[in-house]
Design an enzyme around this catalytic site. Structure first.
Site, PDB file in Angstrom:
ATOM      1  N   ASP A  20      43.134  33.845  23.685  1.00  0.00           N
ATOM      2  CA  ASP A  20      42.402  34.376  24.828  1.00  0.00           C
ATOM      3  C   ASP A  20      40.922  34.394  24.459  1.00  0.00           C
ATOM      4  O   ASP A  20      40.562  34.364  23.274  1.00  0.00           O
ATOM      5  CB  ASP A  20      42.908  35.783  25.148  1.00  0.00           C
ATOM      6  CG  ASP A  20      42.127  36.433  26.269  1.00  0.00           C
ATOM      7  OD1 ASP A  20      41.996  35.812  27.330  1.00  0.00           O
ATOM      8  OD2 ASP A  20      41.635  37.560  26.062  1.00  0.00           O
ATOM      9  N   ASP A  22      37.908  36.463  26.236  1.00  0.00           N
ATOM     10  CA  ASP A  22      37.193  37.739  26.293  1.00  0.00           C
ATOM     11  C   ASP A  22      37.854  38.784  25.405  1.00  0.00           C
ATOM     12  O   ASP A  22      39.030  39.095  25.568  1.00  0.00           O
ATOM     13  CB  ASP A  22      37.145  38.258  27.736  1.00  0.00           C
ATOM     14  CG  ASP A  22      36.359  37.341  28.652  1.00  0.00           C
ATOM     15  OD1 ASP A  22      35.218  37.013  28.317  1.00  0.00           O
ATOM     16  OD2 ASP A  22      36.898  36.945  29.701  1.00  0.00           O
ATOM     17  N   GLY A  70      42.328  40.928  31.373  1.00  0.00           N
ATOM     18  CA  GLY A  70      43.244  39.803  31.293  1.00  0.00           C
ATOM     19  C   GLY A  70      43.631  39.192  32.627  1.00  0.00           C
ATOM     20  O   GLY A  70      44.298  38.159  32.657  1.00  0.00           O
ATOM     21  N   ARG A  73      39.711  37.804  38.675  1.00  0.00           N
ATOM     22  CA  ARG A  73      38.855  38.786  39.364  1.00  0.00           C
ATOM     23  C   ARG A  73      39.555  39.379  40.577  1.00  0.00           C
ATOM     24  O   ARG A  73      39.529  40.597  40.787  1.00  0.00           O
ATOM     25  CB  ARG A  73      37.540  38.126  39.796  1.00  0.00           C
ATOM     26  CG  ARG A  73      36.559  37.903  38.687  1.00  0.00           C
ATOM     27  CD  ARG A  73      35.157  37.645  39.240  1.00  0.00           C
ATOM     28  NE  ARG A  73      35.145  36.603  40.256  1.00  0.00           N
ATOM     29  CZ  ARG A  73      35.118  35.300  39.997  1.00  0.00           C
ATOM     30  NH1 ARG A  73      35.128  34.889  38.756  1.00  0.00           N
ATOM     31  NH2 ARG A  73      35.074  34.424  40.977  1.00  0.00           N
TER      32      ARG A  73
END
Length: 249
Positions: A20, A22, A70, A73
């Protein structure tokens, strides 16, 4: 394949790793959380829920981890508003998500971003061992984040939010984003690992049948590590350098 001593034993049966972005590769989760807070707090002030308890500001740690981290938006915006018992129409969800997008972009371009040194060390060790690596993210900004952090070239494959939208991939906890990344590395999920810091992400790794799901708990607060384990992490670390061998640390 024998792995060089730089890697801890947990990687012995792993043939590819999907990271992942971020909060795992880049120190960007806090930028996302701050942008979400500003967007949600503005909405709550302008449209206060009937129940005074539900008017409290967005918590950039707890609310972020529970409802937003995760996810895409739109999914994140919808999940948080629903948690405050707000029956928001799709247009409202899109407006809040767009406000967050604007705020995040402003913060990113004003302050930049950095990669976690421990993650960079692990990725370099994996590459030296001949293990291909991918970056995956629900964010459309993933490529820009990796480039600004100076680490885009370390990853063989990138599957970001824009690519997920183009392919029609469902969001986490569905595993499709990670499965697509593993497929592009040419390795089946049952021989690959996923590295995630979000509950939805470790659930996606478990749902996808990955051989190893690593949770990253950078908060080390409350029961955050336990939550990652309960939702699918095989092991949880506070820094990915912990998954290098003692000889290399």
């Amino acid at each position: 394949m024998e792995h060089p001593s730089a890697l801890a034993p947990q990687w012995n049966d792993v043939r590819a790793v999907v990271f992942d972005t971020d909060g795992v590769i880049t120190d960007s989760a806090k930028v996302h959380a701050a942008a979400w807070k500003e967007a949600f707090d503005a909405y709550l002030r302008a449209h206060p829920p009937a129940d005074p308890e539900q008017r409290r500001p967005f918590d950039a740690r707890d609310d972020y981890l529970r409802h937003v981290d995760g996810k895409s938006r739109l999914d994140g915006a919808a999940a948080f508003l629903a948690s405050r018992r707000i029956d928001a129409p799709d247009e409202t969800v899109r407006e809040v998500a767009a406000d967050k997008e604007r705020l995040f972009t402003e913060r990113l371009r004003a302050h930049g971003i950095e990669a976690y040194p421990g993650t960079v060390r692990l990725v370099r060790a994996l590459r030296r061992a001949g293990i291909p690596v991918a970056a995956a993210s629900a964010s459309r900004h993933a490529g820009e984040l990796l480039t600004r952090a100076g680490v885009r070239d370390l990853f063989d494959v990138l599957v970001d939010g824009g690519e997920a939208a183009r392919l029609g991939l469902p969001g986490k906890p569905k595993p499709d984003l990670f499965l697509t990344a593993a497929d592009r590395l040419g390795v089946p999920a049952d021989r690959a690992a996923v590295v995630e810091d979000a509950v939805a992400g470790v659930e996606a790794g478990r749902n996808g049948g990955f051989a190893l799901v690593v949770g990253v708990d950078r908060t080390a607060a409350g029961d955050s590590a336990g939550r990652l384990r309960r939702h699918g992490a095989d092991l949880v670390v506070t820094d990915l350098a912990e998954l290098l061998s003692e000889e290399s640390t």
